[in-house]
Design a protein around this motif. Structure first.
Motif, mmCIF file in Angstrom:
data_model
loop_
_atom_site.group_PDB
_atom_site.id
_atom_site.type_symbol
_atom_site.label_atom_id
_atom_site.label_comp_id
_atom_site.label_asym_id
_atom_site.label_seq_id
_atom_site.Cartn_x
_atom_site.Cartn_y
_atom_site.Cartn_z
ATOM 1 N N LYS A 197 7.631 1.985 -7.750
ATOM 2 C CA LYS A 197 7.092 1.103 -8.792
ATOM 3 C C LYS A 197 8.128 0.100 -9.273
ATOM 4 O O LYS A 197 7.787 -1.034 -9.605
ATOM 5 C CB LYS A 197 6.610 1.933 -9.989
ATOM 6 C CG LYS A 197 5.350 2.694 -9.738
ATOM 7 C CD LYS A 197 5.008 3.564 -10.938
ATOM 8 C CE LYS A 197 3.920 4.538 -10.607
ATOM 9 N NZ LYS A 197 3.697 5.529 -11.667
ATOM 10 N N GLY A 228 0.787 -1.225 0.000
ATOM 11 C CA GLY A 228 0.000 0.000 0.000
ATOM 12 C C GLY A 228 0.820 1.277 0.000
ATOM 13 O O GLY A 228 0.259 2.376 -0.080
ATOM 14 N N THR A 229 2.140 1.165 0.058
ATOM 15 C CA THR A 229 2.983 2.364 0.123
ATOM 16 C C THR A 229 2.844 3.216 -1.130
ATOM 17 O O THR A 229 2.712 4.440 -1.044
ATOM 18 C CB THR A 229 4.462 1.992 0.368
ATOM 19 O OG1 THR A 229 4.552 1.285 1.601
ATOM 20 C CG2 THR A 229 5.343 3.230 0.421
ATOM 21 N N LEU A 230 2.873 2.593 -2.292
ATOM 22 C CA LEU A 230 2.753 3.357 -3.539
ATOM 23 C C LEU A 230 1.409 4.073 -3.599
ATOM 24 O O LEU A 230 1.349 5.262 -3.940
ATOM 25 C CB LEU A 230 2.935 2.461 -4.759
ATOM 26 C CG LEU A 230 2.760 3.146 -6.114
ATOM 27 C CD1 LEU A 230 3.732 4.311 -6.293
ATOM 28 C CD2 LEU A 230 2.916 2.128 -7.234
ATOM 29 N N GLU A 231 0.349 3.387 -3.230
ATOM 30 C CA GLU A 231 -0.973 4.004 -3.247
ATOM 31 C C GLU A 231 -1.034 5.175 -2.262
ATOM 32 O O GLU A 231 -1.595 6.230 -2.569
ATOM 33 C CB GLU A 231 -2.052 2.963 -2.916
ATOM 34 C CG GLU A 231 -2.197 1.876 -3.966
ATOM 35 C CD GLU A 231 -1.106 0.802 -3.911
ATOM 36 O OE1 GLU A 231 -1.011 0.031 -4.886
ATOM 37 O OE2 GLU A 231 -0.334 0.725 -2.924
ATOM 38 N N TRP A 232 -0.454 4.985 -1.087
ATOM 39 C CA TRP A 232 -0.381 6.072 -0.103
ATOM 40 C C TRP A 232 0.400 7.241 -0.687
ATOM 41 O O TRP A 232 -0.029 8.396 -0.591
ATOM 42 C CB TRP A 232 0.283 5.574 1.185
ATOM 43 C CG TRP A 232 0.571 6.652 2.165
ATOM 44 C CD1 TRP A 232 -0.289 7.182 3.086
ATOM 45 C CD2 TRP A 232 1.804 7.369 2.318
ATOM 46 N NE1 TRP A 232 0.337 8.179 3.794
ATOM 47 C CE2 TRP A 232 1.625 8.314 3.348
ATOM 48 C CE3 TRP A 232 3.044 7.302 1.685
ATOM 49 C CZ2 TRP A 232 2.636 9.174 3.752
ATOM 50 C CZ3 TRP A 232 4.061 8.161 2.088
ATOM 51 C CH2 TRP A 232 3.842 9.083 3.120
ATOM 52 N N TRP A 233 1.552 6.941 -1.286
ATOM 53 C CA TRP A 233 2.415 7.980 -1.844
ATOM 54 C C TRP A 233 1.675 8.801 -2.901
ATOM 55 O O TRP A 233 1.782 10.024 -2.940
ATOM 56 C CB TRP A 233 3.682 7.362 -2.438
ATOM 57 C CG TRP A 233 4.545 8.384 -3.076
ATOM 58 C CD1 TRP A 233 4.743 8.582 -4.408
ATOM 59 C CD2 TRP A 233 5.278 9.417 -2.415
ATOM 60 N NE1 TRP A 233 5.567 9.653 -4.621
ATOM 61 C CE2 TRP A 233 5.911 10.181 -3.403
ATOM 62 C CE3 TRP A 233 5.472 9.760 -1.091
ATOM 63 C CZ2 TRP A 233 6.715 11.277 -3.109
ATOM 64 C CZ3 TRP A 233 6.280 10.853 -0.798
ATOM 65 C CH2 TRP A 233 6.888 11.590 -1.796
ATOM 66 N N GLU A 234 0.940 8.139 -3.764
ATOM 67 C CA GLU A 234 0.247 8.832 -4.842
ATOM 68 C C GLU A 234 -0.808 9.814 -4.318
ATOM 69 O O GLU A 234 -1.187 10.746 -5.018
ATOM 70 C CB GLU A 234 -0.364 7.818 -5.804
ATOM 71 C CG GLU A 234 0.724 7.101 -6.592
ATOM 72 C CD GLU A 234 0.224 5.973 -7.466
ATOM 73 O OE1 GLU A 234 -0.887 5.430 -7.205
ATOM 74 O OE2 GLU A 234 0.951 5.603 -8.399
ATOM 75 N N GLN A 235 -1.264 9.645 -3.089
ATOM 76 C CA GLN A 235 -2.262 10.538 -2.493
ATOM 77 C C GLN A 235 -1.634 11.722 -1.746
ATOM 78 O O GLN A 235 -2.356 12.623 -1.310
ATOM 79 C CB GLN A 235 -3.153 9.764 -1.525
ATOM 80 C CG GLN A 235 -3.974 8.693 -2.193
ATOM 81 C CD GLN A 235 -4.724 7.844 -1.197
ATOM 82 O OE1 GLN A 235 -4.805 8.164 -0.015
ATOM 83 N NE2 GLN A 235 -5.261 6.746 -1.672
#
Length: 89
Positions: free
Chosen positions: A83, A59-66
Motif C-alpha cells: 500500500k 493488481g498485486t495488492l488485491e491478489w495479496w489480500e485474497q
C-alpha cells in the motif's frame, strides 16, 4: 528466497526485474514463497525489495489480500508495504 542473497543483489544494484526460470521477478518469487513456503523472514525480504524499487504489478495488492498466509503479522506487513510503496523512482 534468502534474505542474504536478496540483500547482496540489492547492494550490487542488480536489476530487480530480471526474470527467473519461471518468468517471475524477485518480488514475485518472494510473494509466491510467503504464500507457499511461509517463513517470517519473507516480510523483511518483500519490504526490502519494495524499498529498493521493485515494480509492483497492477493488481498485486488485491491478489495479496485474497491469499491465505499462516502469519497474520506477515500478511499485514506485506499489505502495508504494498500500500505504501513509492510510485516514483
Amino acid at each position: 528466497v534468502h534474505a542474504d542473497t536478496v540483500k547482496m543483489l540489492i547492494d550490487k544494484e542488480i536489476p530487480l526485474e530480471v526474470e527467473n526460470l519461471y518468468g517471475g521477478t524477485m518480488l514475485g518469487q518472494a510473494l509466491w514463497s510467503v504464500v507457499n513456503e511461509h517463513k517470517e523472514i519473507h516480510a523483511d525480504i518483500i519490504e526490502a525489495l519494495i524499498v529498493a524499487g521493485a515494480v509492483i504489478e497492477p493488481g498485486t495488492l488485491e491478489w495479496w489480500e485474497q491469499q491465505n498466509v499462516p502469519s497474520g503479522e506477515t500478511k499485514a506487513r506485506v499489505a502495508e508495504a504494498l500500500k505504501n510503496a513509492p510510485t516514483d523512482f
